[in-house]
Structures are given as structure tokens and as C-alpha cells.
Design an enzyme around this catalytic site. Structure first.
Site, mmCIF file in Angstrom:
data_model
loop_
_atom_site.group_PDB
_atom_site.id
_atom_site.type_symbol
_atom_site.label_atom_id
_atom_site.label_comp_id
_atom_site.label_asym_id
_atom_site.label_seq_id
_atom_site.Cartn_x
_atom_site.Cartn_y
_atom_site.Cartn_z
ATOM 1 N N GLU A 172 -5.385 25.499 -17.296
ATOM 2 C CA GLU A 172 -5.641 26.132 -15.992
ATOM 3 C C GLU A 172 -5.103 27.559 -15.933
ATOM 4 O O GLU A 172 -4.410 27.950 -14.985
ATOM 5 C CB GLU A 172 -5.056 25.283 -14.866
ATOM 6 C CG GLU A 172 -5.732 23.938 -14.715
ATOM 7 C CD GLU A 172 -5.224 23.125 -13.530
ATOM 8 O OE1 GLU A 172 -4.255 23.548 -12.861
ATOM 9 O OE2 GLU A 172 -5.802 22.054 -13.271
ATOM 10 N N GLU A 291 -9.425 16.800 -16.698
ATOM 11 C CA GLU A 291 -8.636 16.316 -15.552
ATOM 12 C C GLU A 291 -9.605 15.965 -14.431
ATOM 13 O O GLU A 291 -10.367 16.821 -13.983
ATOM 14 C CB GLU A 291 -7.631 17.354 -15.038
ATOM 15 C CG GLU A 291 -6.397 17.519 -15.887
ATOM 16 C CD GLU A 291 -5.342 18.411 -15.215
ATOM 17 O OE1 GLU A 291 -5.213 18.362 -13.963
ATOM 18 O OE2 GLU A 291 -4.659 19.155 -15.949
#
Length: 501
Positions: A172, A291
Site C-alpha cells: 500500500e 487483501e
């Protein structure tokens, strides 16, 4: 409500990569400590790993597990988790404002993964660190011996390399919450140079570059285009993340969110095609959706607690207790991945134990299955083989996420080795049953069986005191008839229908 579904042997989507049913463990909350690892527990093995948890993980049949993060990895020194445990340093984890003991590191996780029947998918710190630490980590894990890092592994008790194939280049990196956040240009350059170095160690590695943290990021989807233009010749996957929320307690709107997921996947797939065409490349880059899960039950409260607490070790954090409504959502998410299995090759439920997870444990006590354990297990065990392109005709409704949401969400797979067709069907409607005629073209059905997950209370939960409140049951809503099978799907229900050919 009536529905018509056609499954044809002539119309398929893709062979499903078994890693579509992957998982994730981060050094966060109790995922590791009192999750998979609890020395002194009555079920602990000689390494302190909980055998009761390993049994539940093995039953999920999750082929790959991402580790050690997540946000945690962006300030993690992997060297802290090797060598004698008594010499390992305690560190402050800036991602979750906790203290990390480093009693579990790569050796312990690798041994656990082998026991649990899953392969490792290792994440590299490209937040606070970079290329040099990355190549040392890969050399430590994968090189046979005769070098500083590989010989250090051997000194620490592991003679043979683990030969980990899948490596994530950071986590991320577009997020302002991330340690070492970077612009797309900065990250793309670093990821490309790191990938080149890792390919110098082993050209057969599968490398995952960071995509947008979610589809509402202000830089999405330009982030994907910039990063892929910088890395396309070196990487195999671009990662996507998405979590599903129902703060407004509106089930119809909640169950419409997988259409947003589908749109997210489709957009990034188009960006991949754009960059591929621009570079005149034959290289195939796919999506690792590494995720995903439902995450909202305690999210706001947990965010406030993290800001104020004083660096605890393995606190109770992000321990959402899932309900029956979440079964329907997880079923729709998995169906979306099956239908997009031509481009989504890896997906990881986040996470596996205690932290927004299908498995819960009590320190010194039992382990049990949350409600969402069941649709994941059924899809993982039976959603293998080839994804079918189904034609579906059913009534729809409009929602904030999109218009024309079908009341019936259904995916189908063909397992030629077992000689079975499997359909996963969710009735989104609160009060109407769906009577579905499923036409089988090019298949000869021998028998059919129906498994259902249903509860009258959408808020029904599995707890330590009542772990079997929501479980799959055999049902009689499917029978052979007409040109295939006839289904009756009750309101707000999850069904798995298996056809023996």
C-alpha cells in the site's frame, strides 16, 4: 421470483489458480501471538504453534499465505526475527502503535506454513528500507548456501532453502498512513530496480507490485498506469485491496458492493492491457487481490484505541465478530473472484486468525470458526478447476454502488478430474425465494446435492460459547429436472450445489 441460468461446456472463463483461495497473516493484534503461536497452550506443539489452529487452517485448504504484512512490513527489519529468540530485539511497531517481540520470524512462520499445508508469499519492506535489504532477505530465504546470508540461515538451523516463489514489493505504498509512503513515480522506480535485482538472484520468482490501496484513492487508477509503465517488464502481478463495510445497516446496499469490486478489477485489467499495448509487450501481468474481507464491526472504535494506547504487546485489535449477513457478502466476493479468474490469479482473505479473520482463538482456551469460515471453506475446497461463463436472467434492483444488481449472485466451476459441476448461489432478496432453472448444455447430470448456510437472524454470530450457531447444512432445494437442475433458494441464503456428471 424466477431465474434462468445456462451453463455450457462450450463457454468457460479460465482455469482457476488454486491460490485464488489464499490467506494473510500480519504481525498485528493477536494474529500471530495467541493466534497461531502460544507456547504453553494445551494444544501447542514443540515450537509453540497451536495445533487446534493448524487443524482449522488445513481444513480451509488455503494454498498460499501472505506474511508478515500489511502495514507492519513497511517498518520491519526481517533480521530481527532470526537467530536465538533470547537475542531478538523488541521493536516499536509504528503501524499499529504496539510492541513487537520478534519471537516469531521467518523460520517459525515457514515451519508453521509447512504444518498448515500452505506456501509462503513474503512481503518486502519498501517503506523504510529498499533494494539492499530486499536482496539480502531473498538470498537468506532462497539461496542454497556458500554466501553470507544463506550461511547465516544454515547457522540459524535451516540447511535447505525454503524456495519461496511469490514476493510482494512493499505494501500500500500510495497510502498516507503507510510508513515511507511514495508517489507513483518514486515507488515505480524503486520497485522496478528492486525487481531487477531479485531477478538477478532468481529469474523465476513471481513478483507483486503495489496497486492502489482501494478504488476510492484519489490517485486511482493513474497510480496503476504510472507504476506499471515503470515495472511492466519485471513484475507478474499488481496487487489490489478492498474491504467491505455496512455502517448504515442496509443489507441491500451492502450486498451490492461486490459490483464495485468487479468494476475495480475490470478497470485495473484495462490499465494492464493499456500498458501492455503501449509497450508492445507479450508479457502477461495479472492481479493479486492480496487483501480483502469484511471490516467495519469494530473499525472506528479500534482506530480510536490505537491512537491512545501505550505500546502493548499483541493486544486485542481488529477482532470483528462476523454475523450471518457477512456470510452472504463473503459468498458474493468469492463469486466475483471466480468470475474474474482470468485476471485475478491470487487472492488473500485478510486475515486468517483473530484479526478480521475466519478463525478465532481465546488465550489458553479454544479455537473456533467464525461465520465467514464456511463460505470460504466451501469455495476453497470445491471451487477449483475451470470457471464457467454462466448466462443469468433474473430480476434486479438499483443501489448506490451500481444499478441493475441481480437478486441472484451465482458462479459455477467445472472440476473435470472429479467429474463435478459446482454452483455457488446467493439470494440477495430479504423475503422472496428464487426458483432457478439451471440448463446444463454439454453436460450429463447423474445426481445433485445441495448445501445451504442460512439463519433467520442476519446478526447471528458464532462465539466461543456458541461456535456452531451458523454452519452449513444439507438441504433439499435442488433436484434433477428439465434440461438440467431445478433450484429453490430461500431468501437471504448461501447455497452450494454440486452436480455429479
Amino acid at each position: 421470483m424466477k431465474a434462468r441460468v445456462t451453463a455450457s461446456a462450450a463457454y468457460t472463463i479460465a482455469d482457476i489458480d488454486k491460490r485464488l483461495y489464499g490467506s494473510f497473516l500480519e504481525h498485528l493484534g493477536r494474529a500471530i501471538y495467541t493466534g497461531i503461536y502460544e507456547p504453553g497452550h494445551q494444544h501447542a506443539d514443540e515450537q509453540g504453534m497451536r495445533r487446534d489452529v493448524i487443524e482449522l487452517v488445513r481444513a480451509l485448504d488455503t494454498p498460499i499465505c501472505r506474511y508478515p504484512g500489511g502495514n507492519f512490513v513497511s517498518a520491519y527489519n526481517w533480521e530481527d526475527g532470526v537467530g536465538p529468540k533470547e537475542n531478538r530485539p523488541k521493536r516499536l511497531d509504528l503501524a499499529w502503535r504496539t510492541t513487537e517481540s520478534n519471537q516469531v520470524g521467518i523460520h517459525e512462520f515457514a515451519d508453521w506454513a509447512e504444518k498448515a499445508g500452505t506456501e509462503m508469499m513474503l512481503a518486502i519492506n519498501l517503506g523504510s528500507r529498499g533494494l539492499d535489504a530486499a536482496r539480502a532477505f531473498v538470498e537468506y530465504v532462497n539461496h542454497p548456501g556458500g554466501t553470507y546470508w544463506s550461511d547465516l540461515r544454515r547457522k540459524n538451523g535451516r540447511k535447505d532453502p525454503w524456495n519461496c516463489r511469490v514476493w510482494c514489493l512493499g505494501n500500500e505504498m500510495d497510502g498516507p498512513w503507510q510508513i515511507g509512503q511514495k508517489s507513483a513515480t518514486e515507488y515505480g522506480h524503486l520497485a522496478n530496480e528492486t525487481a531487477k535485482a531479485l531477478r538477478g538472484l532468481d529469474p523465476t520468482l513471481e513478483l507483486v507490485v503495489c496497486g492502489s490501496s482501494h478504488s476510492d484513492m484519489p490517485t486511482y487508477p493513474q497510480w496503476e498506469a504510472t507504476v506499471l509503465e515503470a515495472t511492466y517488464d519485471q513484475v507478474d502481478y499488481i496487487s489490489l485491496h478492498m474491504y467491505f463495510e455496512n455502517y448504515e445497516k442496509n443489507t441491500q446496499e451492502y450486498l451490492a458492493l461486490p459490483v464495485k469490486l468487479d468494476r475495480y478489477i475490470g478497470t485495473v485489467a484495462s490499465v494492464i492491457d493499456f500498458v501492455k499495448a503501449k509497450r508492445r509487450s507479450k508479457r502477461e501481468v495479472k492481479i493479486a487481490f492480496d487483501e480483502w474481507n469484511v471490516w467495519y464491526h469494530n473499525r472506528k472504535e479500534d482506530a480510536e484505541r490505537v491512537r491512545t494506547w501505550d505500546w502493548p504487546e499483541a493486544p486485542r485489535l481488529l477482532e470483528d465478530i462476523y454475523n450471518f449477513e457477512d456470510v452472504l457478502q463473503v459468498g458474493c466476493i468469492l463469486n466475483t473472484f471466480i468470475r474474474r479468474s482470468d485476471v485475478v490469479r491470487i487472492a488473500c482473505i485478510a486475515q486468517l486468525v483473530n484479526v478480521i479473520a475466519p478463525i478465532m482463538t481465546e488465550p489458553g482456551g479454544p479455537a473456533w470458526r467464525q461465520t465467514i469460515y464456511w463460505p470460504f471453506m466451501l469455495a476453497s475446497k470445491h471451487g477449483r478447476g475451470t470457471a464457467l461463463q454462466l448466462a443469468v436472467d433474473v430480476s434486479t434492483y438499483d443501489a448506490a454502488a451500481a444499478d441493475k444488481i441481480p437478486w441472484l449472485d451465482i458462479a459455477g466451476t467445472l472440476d473435470a478430474d472429479r467429474g463435478t459441476l459446482t454452483f455457488f448461489a446467493i439470494n440477495r432478496h430479504s423475503s422472496e425465494a428464487i426458483e432457478a432453472d439451471v440448463s446444463l448444455e454439454g453436460f450429463r447430470a447423474k445426481e445433485v446435492e445441495h448445501t445451504i448456510i442460512r439463519h433467520d437472524d442476519l446478526e447471528a454470530r458464532n462465539t466461543m460459547q456458541a461456535p456452531d450457531t451458523v454452519t452449513p447444512k444439507k438441504a433439499d432445494g435442488a433436484r434433477l429436472g428439465g434440461r438440467g437442475i431445478e433450484l429453490v433458494l430461500p431468501p437471504h441464503s448461501y447455497s452450494m450445489v454440486r452436480v455429479t456428471l
